[in-house]
Scaffold this motif. Structure first.
Motif, PDB file in Angstrom:
ATOM      1  N   GLU A 180       0.835  -1.195   0.000  1.00 33.32           N
ATOM      2  CA  GLU A 180       0.000   0.000   0.000  1.00 33.32           C
ATOM      3  C   GLU A 180       0.873   1.249   0.000  1.00 33.32           C
ATOM      4  O   GLU A 180       1.771   1.386   0.848  1.00 33.32           O
ATOM      5  N   PRO A 181       0.660   2.169  -0.940  1.00 29.54           N
ATOM      6  CA  PRO A 181       1.470   3.397  -0.995  1.00 29.54           C
ATOM      7  C   PRO A 181       1.351   4.185   0.311  1.00 29.54           C
ATOM      8  O   PRO A 181       0.308   4.180   0.978  1.00 29.54           O
ATOM      9  N   ALA A 182       2.444   4.863   0.671  1.00 32.89           N
ATOM     10  CA  ALA A 182       2.453   5.656   1.903  1.00 32.89           C
ATOM     11  C   ALA A 182       3.426   6.809   1.747  1.00 32.89           C
ATOM     12  O   ALA A 182       4.368   6.751   0.949  1.00 32.89           O
ATOM     13  N   LYS A 183       3.197   7.869   2.517  1.00 28.83           N
ATOM     14  CA  LYS A 183       4.109   9.004   2.516  1.00 28.83           C
ATOM     15  C   LYS A 183       5.420   8.613   3.192  1.00 28.83           C
ATOM     16  O   LYS A 183       5.428   7.937   4.220  1.00 28.83           O
ATOM     17  N   THR A 184       6.506   9.058   2.614  1.00 26.26           N
ATOM     18  CA  THR A 184       7.827   8.684   3.121  1.00 26.26           C
ATOM     19  C   THR A 184       7.981   9.033   4.591  1.00 26.26           C
ATOM     20  O   THR A 184       8.519   8.236   5.380  1.00 26.26           O
ATOM     21  N   GLU A 185       7.511  10.211   4.987  1.00 29.75           N
ATOM     22  CA  GLU A 185       7.704  10.646   6.374  1.00 29.75           C
ATOM     23  C   GLU A 185       6.903   9.820   7.377  1.00 29.75           C
ATOM     24  O   GLU A 185       7.160   9.869   8.577  1.00 29.75           O
ATOM     25  N   GLU A 186       5.933   9.046   6.910  1.00 21.01           N
ATOM     26  CA  GLU A 186       5.145   8.210   7.803  1.00 21.01           C
ATOM     27  C   GLU A 186       5.748   6.814   7.980  1.00 21.01           C
ATOM     28  O   GLU A 186       5.264   6.034   8.808  1.00 21.01           O
ATOM     29  N   LEU A 187       6.785   6.502   7.222  1.00 14.33           N
ATOM     30  CA  LEU A 187       7.346   5.159   7.221  1.00 14.33           C
ATOM     31  C   LEU A 187       8.562   5.063   8.131  1.00 14.33           C
ATOM     32  O   LEU A 187       9.295   6.041   8.326  1.00 14.33           O
ATOM     33  N   PRO A 188       8.813   3.888   8.692  1.00 16.92           N
ATOM     34  CA  PRO A 188      10.053   3.678   9.429  1.00 16.92           C
ATOM     35  C   PRO A 188      11.238   3.731   8.466  1.00 16.92           C
ATOM     36  O   PRO A 188      11.075   3.531   7.256  1.00 16.92           O
ATOM     37  N   PRO A 189      12.436   4.002   8.958  1.00 18.01           N
ATOM     38  CA  PRO A 189      13.600   4.134   8.071  1.00 18.01           C
ATOM     39  C   PRO A 189      13.781   2.955   7.119  1.00 18.01           C
ATOM     40  O   PRO A 189      14.182   3.145   5.964  1.00 18.01           O
ATOM     41  N   ALA A 190      13.484   1.739   7.579  1.00 14.37           N
ATOM     42  CA  ALA A 190      13.697   0.557   6.745  1.00 14.37           C
ATOM     43  C   ALA A 190      12.840   0.560   5.487  1.00 14.37           C
ATOM     44  O   ALA A 190      13.196  -0.062   4.482  1.00 14.37           O
ATOM     45  N   LEU A 191      11.704   1.277   5.525  1.00 18.83           N
ATOM     46  CA  LEU A 191      10.776   1.266   4.393  1.00 18.83           C
ATOM     47  C   LEU A 191      10.762   2.565   3.598  1.00 18.83           C
ATOM     48  O   LEU A 191      10.148   2.628   2.531  1.00 18.83           O
ATOM     49  N   GLN A 192      11.420   3.598   4.093  1.00 21.86           N
ATOM     50  CA  GLN A 192      11.348   4.905   3.423  1.00 21.86           C
ATOM     51  C   GLN A 192      11.835   4.872   1.978  1.00 21.86           C
ATOM     52  O   GLN A 192      11.261   5.568   1.127  1.00 21.86           O
ATOM     53  N   PRO A 193      12.864   4.071   1.631  1.00 19.94           N
ATOM     54  CA  PRO A 193      13.278   4.058   0.224  1.00 19.94           C
ATOM     55  C   PRO A 193      12.227   3.510  -0.730  1.00 19.94           C
ATOM     56  O   PRO A 193      12.301   3.742  -1.940  1.00 19.94           O
ATOM     57  N   PHE A 210      10.255  -2.369  12.240  1.00 17.11           N
ATOM     58  CA  PHE A 210       9.054  -1.946  11.522  1.00 17.11           C
ATOM     59  C   PHE A 210       8.139  -1.052  12.368  1.00 17.11           C
ATOM     60  O   PHE A 210       7.320  -0.310  11.817  1.00 17.11           O
ATOM     61  N   TYR A 211       8.270  -1.139  13.686  1.00 15.58           N
ATOM     62  CA  TYR A 211       7.501  -0.291  14.600  1.00 15.58           C
ATOM     63  C   TYR A 211       8.474   0.359  15.583  1.00 15.58           C
ATOM     64  O   TYR A 211       8.490   0.030  16.774  1.00 15.58           O
ATOM     65  N   PRO A 212       9.332   1.266  15.095  1.00 17.07           N
ATOM     66  CA  PRO A 212      10.405   1.813  15.939  1.00 17.07           C
ATOM     67  C   PRO A 212       9.911   2.639  17.121  1.00 17.07           C
ATOM     68  O   PRO A 212      10.685   2.873  18.061  1.00 17.07           O
ATOM     69  N   ASP A 213       8.659   3.061  17.122  1.00 18.50           N
ATOM     70  CA  ASP A 213       8.126   3.790  18.276  1.00 18.50           C
ATOM     71  C   ASP A 213       7.767   2.858  19.422  1.00 18.50           C
ATOM     72  O   ASP A 213       7.386   3.330  20.500  1.00 18.50           O
ATOM     73  N   GLY A 214       7.877   1.560  19.196  1.00 15.17           N
ATOM     74  CA  GLY A 214       7.612   0.592  20.256  1.00 15.17           C
ATOM     75  C   GLY A 214       6.330  -0.189  20.023  1.00 15.17           C
ATOM     76  O   GLY A 214       5.450   0.225  19.254  1.00 15.17           O
ATOM     77  N   ILE A 215       6.247  -1.318  20.686  1.00 10.85           N
ATOM     78  CA  ILE A 215       5.069  -2.191  20.629  1.00 10.85           C
ATOM     79  C   ILE A 215       4.435  -2.218  22.005  1.00 10.85           C
ATOM     80  O   ILE A 215       5.047  -2.678  22.978  1.00 10.85           O
TER      81      ILE A 215
END
Length: 450
Positions: free
Chosen positions: A284-297, A393-398
């Motif tokens: 699913e497309p997403a804005k770069t700033e909303e993604l964790p670093p691993a997925l931003q590219p 994938f969830y760097p803000d924590g689980i």
């Protein structure tokens, strides 16, 4: 399927920091109880850093089909530590609501007797309890494989394989009992998974991408079915419960071609098994700033199918898309042509959909391990995958949660139970991974006679 409704659920939890012991939680699932949907007991393990992950019952339907299991009673819960390689045995008698830790099998025994480490998944089966392991002994990164445990003492007996052929990577193990066939899947060795997804390995198509078929009675490798090296990480296996059937489903985490996830059907054609893709979930497309670093590219959220489950009547397939935060239900009455019938959004890398009972609080994580009651009417979800992968994938924590959904096993459909929402500090700060139900559940039994 006609057994009594479960009144208890068992869930394993782990401390990501490894400073506190992991634990087995007991939850009240009786809707008439004053403590419905609450944690009612916790049994800690003695060590640190175990990362309790998958676990299972000592007895299942296959206990009735082989010698050596003198009292097939669903009594003990066996919980391996994926990082410590220790195996913990909990006794649910005499009080199922207060299980006791009665045995710990140390990593040294698993290494010395079977040649393995990093136990991941276990199922009660013919000849013993089958314990799939990701690593080798003595610090060896692999190959992974299956250890056999004694049904009653839970001592390690030996490695199950007699001739592993080309198999090197391990994850799940299941079987078609009536057809003398075992099936195994592939994730990776400990060095490939313990620090999160290795982007070089992933893009280099180095994770598992095949199914392996074996003689169940001898542990001899028959043949390998390659799903294509773009389909990385072949994880959960769910064989048909009908003992006459020779098919089952396998979940694939991600395609490096387009970040989609998929579900594959294996089935027998003549004397050989083959596999075909029957479900595809697009990224699913997403804005770069909303993604964790691993997925931003990539500018997109991959679904990340990390678990699947099949109802005991082989009618309904549940698919967890941990990345996009979706649980999907499919009618698989015709397993070659699954038909999507319902879905629920909870959490997710972006969007972070809340639980209806707390609409102002976005959920962390997403539907991960999914368990289904024997009658097919209740679905239980937890939100943690593996500590290092959670962080990636969830760097803000689980923040841990367990969610129950009500399913319609006649027409299909899902509805979140707003009364059942144990979360946060109710789990004492531990992340929760897998659930099993009192009396058994859809993934505890390998077959069910019609």
């Amino acid at each position: 399927m006609a057994g009594p409704r479960e009144k208890l659920a068992y869930v394993v939890g782990f401390d990501r920091s490894a400073r506190r012991p992991d634990a087995l939680f007991v939850l009240d699932t009786d809707p008439g109880s004053a403590s419905y949907g609450r944690v009612t007991h916790m049994t800690e393990v003695p060590g640190l850093g175990d990362e309790l992950h998958h676990f299972g019952w000592n007895a299942c339907s296959s206990a009735l089909a082989h010698e050596g299991h003198h009292a097939p009673e669903r009594r003990y819960l066996l919980a391996p530590g994926l990082r410590s390689s220790r195996l913990h045995v909990f006794d649910t008698h005499p009080d199922p609501a207060r299980p006791r830790l009665v045995k710990v099998v140390e990593a040294a025994e698993l290494a010395a007797k079977a040649g393995y480490s990093r136990p991941h998944t276990l199922h009660c089966g013919p000849d013993g309890v089958f314990l799939s392991c990701l690593g080798g002994a003595g610090g060896a990164d692999g190959p992974g494989g299956v250890a056999l445990l004694d049904h009653e003492t839970f001592e390690v007996r030996r490695a199950w394989e007699s001739d592993r052929g080309p198999q090197r990577l391990a994850y799940d193990v299941w079987w078609h009992l009536a057809h003398n066939t075992a099936v195994t899947s592939e994730w990776g060795t400990p060095s490939m998974i313990e620090n999160g997804v290795d982007p070089d390995l992933l893009l280099g198509r180095g994770y598992g991408h095949a199914l392996h078929f074996w003689d169940l009675d001898t542990g001899r490798h028959r043949h390998r079915v390659d799903l294509g090296d773009e389909h990385q990480m072949v994880l959960e296996l769910r064989p048909a419960h009908d003992p006459r059937a020779t098919w089952g489903f396998a979940g694939v985490v991600v395609s490096v071609a387009d970040l989609s996830a998929s579900v594959w059907l294996w089935h027998r054609e003549g004397e050989e098994y083959t596999a075909r893709k029957v479900i595809t979930l697009p990224a699913e497309p997403a804005k770069t700033e909303e993604l964790p670093p691993a997925l931003q590219p990539f500018g997109a959220v991959p679904p990340l199918v990390t678990d699947i489950n099949l109802s005991v009547d082989d009618r309904w397939l549940y698919v967890s898309a941990w990345g996009t935060g979706e649980l999907l239900q499919y009618d698989v009455g015709d397993p070659f042509h699954p038909r999507r019938t319902a879905s629920v959004r909870l959490g997710g890398i972006t969007g972070r959909r809340p639980h209806p009972a707390a609409p102002q609080t976005p959920l962390t994580g997403g539907p991960q391990m999914v368990e289904l009651s024997r009658d097919g009417r209740r679905v239980y979800l937890t939100n943690s995958l593996y500590g290092s992968w959670d962080d990636q994938f969830y760097p803000d924590g689980i923040d841990p949660w367990l969610i129950k959904l009500d399913a319609d096993p006649e027409r299909g459909g899902l509805r979140v139970d707003e009364r059942f929402f144990p979360h946060g500090e109710e789990f004492r700060g531990l992340r929760v991974h897998q659930t099993h139900l009192e009396g058994g559940d859809a993934s505890s039994d390998s077959y069910c006679y019609p």
